[in-house]
Design a protein around this motif. Structure first.
Motif, PDB file in Angstrom:
ATOM      1  N   VAL A  58       1.013  -1.001  -0.042  1.00  0.00           N
ATOM      2  CA  VAL A  58      -0.290  -0.086   0.124  1.00  0.00           C
ATOM      3  C   VAL A  58       0.367   0.628  -0.078  1.00  0.00           C
ATOM      4  O   VAL A  58       2.426   1.478   0.955  1.00  0.00           O
ATOM      5  CB  VAL A  58      -1.063   0.463   1.316  1.00  0.00           C
ATOM      6  N   VAL A  59       0.224   2.174  -0.199  1.00  0.00           N
ATOM      7  CA  VAL A  59       1.243   3.148  -1.139  1.00  0.00           C
ATOM      8  C   VAL A  59       0.276   4.448  -0.086  1.00  0.00           C
ATOM      9  O   VAL A  59      -0.970   4.990  -0.856  1.00  0.00           O
ATOM     10  CB  VAL A  59       2.104   3.715  -2.123  1.00  0.00           C
ATOM     11  N   SER A  60       0.888   5.567   0.685  1.00  0.00           N
ATOM     12  CA  SER A  60       0.081   6.874   0.696  1.00  0.00           C
ATOM     13  C   SER A  60       0.366   8.445  -0.233  1.00  0.00           C
ATOM     14  O   SER A  60       1.060   8.536  -0.721  1.00  0.00           O
ATOM     15  CB  SER A  60      -0.014   6.942   2.831  1.00  0.00           C
ATOM     16  N   GLY A  61      -0.573   8.707   0.050  1.00  0.00           N
ATOM     17  CA  GLY A  61      -0.926  10.016  -0.766  1.00  0.00           C
ATOM     18  C   GLY A  61      -1.904  10.001  -1.839  1.00  0.00           C
ATOM     19  O   GLY A  61      -2.824   9.288  -2.276  1.00  0.00           O
ATOM     20  N   ARG A  62      -2.345  11.546  -2.500  1.00  0.00           N
ATOM     21  CA  ARG A  62      -3.708  11.943  -3.238  1.00  0.00           C
ATOM     22  C   ARG A  62      -2.947  11.248  -4.506  1.00  0.00           C
ATOM     23  O   ARG A  62      -1.655  11.291  -4.490  1.00  0.00           O
ATOM     24  CB  ARG A  62      -3.080  13.784  -3.061  1.00  0.00           C
ATOM     25  N   ILE A  63      -4.420  11.334  -5.143  1.00  0.00           N
ATOM     26  CA  ILE A  63      -4.632  10.860  -6.931  1.00  0.00           C
ATOM     27  C   ILE A  63      -5.046  11.372  -7.497  1.00  0.00           C
ATOM     28  O   ILE A  63      -6.067  11.652  -6.940  1.00  0.00           O
ATOM     29  CB  ILE A  63      -4.284   9.003  -7.019  1.00  0.00           C
ATOM     30  N   GLY A  64      -4.974  12.729  -7.713  1.00  0.00           N
ATOM     31  CA  GLY A  64      -5.988  14.034  -8.533  1.00  0.00           C
ATOM     32  C   GLY A  64      -6.217  14.825  -6.888  1.00  0.00           C
ATOM     33  O   GLY A  64      -5.450  14.738  -6.130  1.00  0.00           O
ATOM     34  N   ALA A  65      -7.251  14.980  -7.589  1.00  0.00           N
ATOM     35  CA  ALA A  65      -8.026  15.671  -6.613  1.00  0.00           C
ATOM     36  C   ALA A  65      -8.857  15.187  -5.477  1.00  0.00           C
ATOM     37  O   ALA A  65      -8.945  15.793  -4.196  1.00  0.00           O
ATOM     38  CB  ALA A  65      -9.320  17.188  -6.609  1.00  0.00           C
ATOM     39  N   MET A  66      -9.469  13.961  -5.770  1.00  0.00           N
ATOM     40  CA  MET A  66      -9.939  13.423  -4.738  1.00  0.00           C
ATOM     41  C   MET A  66      -9.733  11.850  -4.229  1.00  0.00           C
ATOM     42  O   MET A  66      -9.811  11.377  -3.227  1.00  0.00           O
ATOM     43  CB  MET A  66     -11.387  13.490  -5.457  1.00  0.00           C
ATOM     44  N   ASN A  67      -8.752  11.879  -5.091  1.00  0.00           N
ATOM     45  CA  ASN A  67      -8.601  10.241  -4.886  1.00  0.00           C
ATOM     46  C   ASN A  67      -7.260   9.927  -4.067  1.00  0.00           C
ATOM     47  O   ASN A  67      -6.381  10.768  -3.499  1.00  0.00           O
ATOM     48  CB  ASN A  67      -8.221   9.021  -5.828  1.00  0.00           C
ATOM     49  N   GLY A  68      -7.126   8.120  -4.332  1.00  0.00           N
ATOM     50  CA  GLY A  68      -5.544   8.013  -2.989  1.00  0.00           C
ATOM     51  C   GLY A  68      -6.129   8.476  -1.392  1.00  0.00           C
ATOM     52  O   GLY A  68      -7.377   8.741  -0.715  1.00  0.00           O
ATOM     53  N   CYS A  69      -5.329   8.388  -0.496  1.00  0.00           N
ATOM     54  CA  CYS A  69      -5.691   8.933   1.133  1.00  0.00           C
ATOM     55  C   CYS A  69      -4.655   9.497   1.151  1.00  0.00           C
ATOM     56  O   CYS A  69      -3.575  10.023   1.126  1.00  0.00           O
ATOM     57  CB  CYS A  69      -5.500   7.580   1.634  1.00  0.00           C
ATOM     58  N   ASP A  70      -4.951  10.038   2.499  1.00  0.00           N
ATOM     59  CA  ASP A  70      -4.278  10.953   2.876  1.00  0.00           C
ATOM     60  C   ASP A  70      -3.604  10.946   4.460  1.00  0.00           C
ATOM     61  O   ASP A  70      -4.008  10.512   4.857  1.00  0.00           O
ATOM     62  CB  ASP A  70      -5.182  12.276   3.943  1.00  0.00           C
ATOM     63  N   PRO A  71      -1.985  10.449   4.339  1.00  0.00           N
ATOM     64  CA  PRO A  71      -1.327  10.167   5.071  1.00  0.00           C
ATOM     65  C   PRO A  71      -1.343  10.703   6.614  1.00  0.00           C
ATOM     66  O   PRO A  71      -1.001   9.783   7.493  1.00  0.00           O
ATOM     67  CB  PRO A  71       0.511  10.640   4.833  1.00  0.00           C
ATOM     68  N   ALA A  72      -1.699  12.020   6.551  1.00  0.00           N
ATOM     69  CA  ALA A  72      -1.925  12.217   8.185  1.00  0.00           C
ATOM     70  C   ALA A  72      -3.445  12.055   8.475  1.00  0.00           C
ATOM     71  O   ALA A  72      -3.401  11.589  10.415  1.00  0.00           O
ATOM     72  CB  ALA A  72      -2.454  13.572   7.940  1.00  0.00           C
ATOM     73  N   LEU A  73      -4.231  11.338   7.994  1.00  0.00           N
ATOM     74  CA  LEU A  73      -5.126  10.615   8.491  1.00  0.00           C
ATOM     75  C   LEU A  73      -4.955   8.808   8.049  1.00  0.00           C
ATOM     76  O   LEU A  73      -6.219   7.606   9.148  1.00  0.00           O
ATOM     77  CB  LEU A  73      -6.433  10.705   7.762  1.00  0.00           C
ATOM     78  N   VAL A  74      -3.571   8.830   8.310  1.00  0.00           N
ATOM     79  CA  VAL A  74      -3.679   6.515   8.498  1.00  0.00           C
ATOM     80  C   VAL A  74      -2.162   6.426   9.456  1.00  0.00           C
ATOM     81  O   VAL A  74      -0.950   7.767   9.000  1.00  0.00           O
ATOM     82  CB  VAL A  74      -2.933   6.367   6.860  1.00  0.00           C
ATOM     83  N   PRO A  75      -2.751   6.523  10.542  1.00  0.00           N
ATOM     84  CA  PRO A  75      -1.004   5.983  11.547  1.00  0.00           C
ATOM     85  C   PRO A  75      -0.171   5.055  11.052  1.00  0.00           C
ATOM     86  O   PRO A  75      -0.303   3.919  10.724  1.00  0.00           O
ATOM     87  CB  PRO A  75      -1.915   4.832  12.883  1.00  0.00           C
ATOM     88  N   GLY A  76       1.376   6.186  11.215  1.00  0.00           N
ATOM     89  CA  GLY A  76       2.389   5.531  10.963  1.00  0.00           C
ATOM     90  C   GLY A  76       2.931   5.557   9.345  1.00  0.00           C
ATOM     91  O   GLY A  76       3.665   4.891   9.350  1.00  0.00           O
ATOM     92  N   ARG A  77       2.324   6.225   8.837  1.00  0.00           N
ATOM     93  CA  ARG A  77       2.411   6.784   6.957  1.00  0.00           C
ATOM     94  C   ARG A  77       2.276   7.844   6.747  1.00  0.00           C
ATOM     95  O   ARG A  77       2.547   8.574   7.174  1.00  0.00           O
ATOM     96  CB  ARG A  77       0.661   6.090   5.710  1.00  0.00           C
TER      97      ARG A  77
END
Length: 369
Positions: free
Chosen positions: A231-250
């Motif tokens: 798994v990799v954290s980070g934005r994909i465009g404006a809406m997709n992917g995930c915010d690393p700040a909201l996933v512990p330890g990422r």
């Protein structure tokens, strides 16, 4: 591109993302408060819309605590599609009220849609939709399902997902060390385009007044997340992917082994019987999941464990120990699905033969009245 124009585009993208986040929050989560009673249902019907096989010879036998029905069709030219993944239609009754939800969406929409039609499952009747975790074999059919049926579904429709980690991009290992292939991500933009609210359930949450989720599953047992995706954290465009700040330890952009931090299970409290815990994939461990369900509900009795246990890749000692600890909860019914593995089924057959019920595509399991 000028620095000014670049800043303008960044601000526009950020504003778009924040606007969509506001849309996602339109539906307020009904949190399960500590010490409060969980919903109680009189009956629960689980229909298997998608799993890895359809065995037309499997007999409807199992413990007396569950009624089992296998799918049969009048038109010999049509049959169920089998595909790696899982999708379940859940129908619960409490008094005069009936609630219907769909849990996970299988690998591809065409197979899911065809099976729903054959099994006479009406999408217009779903009160909510649930996604257990961010693996393609559980969300692959979601967008196509919505594109096909959103127009007939309830106007204020909510997707319940476990947390921000569900939306992270997944990668699959390849034969080449340190090289990974794509394994997809949940498309928030496409979901938003279908006017579906998203509620993230890091905390235990009541769904459609009948079901509840475990919230983030605490890892307290001997179990570990067995090797699966990356798994990799980070934005994909404006809406997709995930915010690393909201996933512990990422850390943004870093590819790491997938721990499914925000995978959650769907549970029901069956009147006079106890908990029905639906694991979907159970990456966090079935013992951890059951403990979490008991802790958040206050209901000590496990009536049934249903769904994937992700023990197919485990060695025999690990599986035997997991089943031995499962036995301490004294479940009345165990129904392995999807990624559970023949090794898990055999271990249950050895240690709890009278509790085991087998599943195949199109099976229907009814608990309670």
């Amino acid at each position: 591109m000028s620095a000014y124009l670049g800043r303008r585009m960044f601000m526009f993208g950020s504003a778009t993302f924040l606007t969509q986040l506001m849309l996602f929050r339109r539906a307020e989560a009904k949190l399960l408060q500590p010490g409060s009673a969980v919903p109680t249902v009189d009956s629960l019907d689980i229909k298997v819309l998608m799993d890895g096989s359809h065995d037309i010879f499997m007999k409807p036998v199992g413990p007396k605590s569950v009624r089992i029905k296998r799918a049969r069709f009048d038109d010999y030219r049509r049959t169920l599609h089998s595909m790696w993944g899982l999708s379940l239609a859940l129908e619960s009754v409490a008094g005069a009220e009936t609630r219907r939800v769909i849990l996970d969406f299988g690998y591809q929409p065409d197979a899911l849609l065809a099976n729903m039609e054959l099994l006479k499952v009406d999408p217009a009747k779903f009160d909510s939709i649930i996604l257990s975790h961010g693996h393609f074999d559980h969300f692959g059919g979601l967008v196509g399902f919505l594109q096909k049926h959103r127009g007939v579904m309830k106007r204020d429709l909510t997707l319940y997902a476990g947390g921000e980690d569900v939306f992270c991009e997944r990668k699959a290992r390849t034969a080449v060390p340190d090289h990974f292939s794509d394994f997809g991500y949940v498309d928030r933009e496409a979901i938003s385009a279908q006017q579906v609210n998203i509620v993230k359930c890091e905390r235990p949450t009541v769904i459609s007044d009948h079901a509840f989720t475990t919230g983030t599953i605490q890892r307290t047992s001997f179990e570990k997340v067995l090797p699966n995706s990356m798994v990799v954290s980070g934005r994909i465009g404006a809406m997709n992917g995930c915010d690393p700040a909201l996933v512990p330890g990422r850390e943004a952009g870093k590819i790491v082994p997938d721990q499914h931090i925000h995978e959650h299970a769907t549970c029901y409290n069956l009147r006079g019987k106890g908990l029905v815990v639906i694991t979907s994939c159970g990456h966090a461990g079935i013992i951890n999941t059951i403990r979490q369900a008991i802790e958040v509900s206050g209901v000590k009795k496990l009536h049934a464990l249903v769904g994937g246990t992700h023990l197919a890749p485990a060695d025999s000692d690990y599986v035997s120990r997991a089943v031995a600890e499962l036995k301490t909860f004294d479940p009345d019914v165990v129904i392995p699905m999807h990624c559970s593995g023949l090794n898990f089924i055999e271990a249950v057959r050895q240690q709890m033969p009278d509790r085991l019920a087998l599943s195949t595509n199109g099976s229907e399991f009814t608990f309670g009245a």
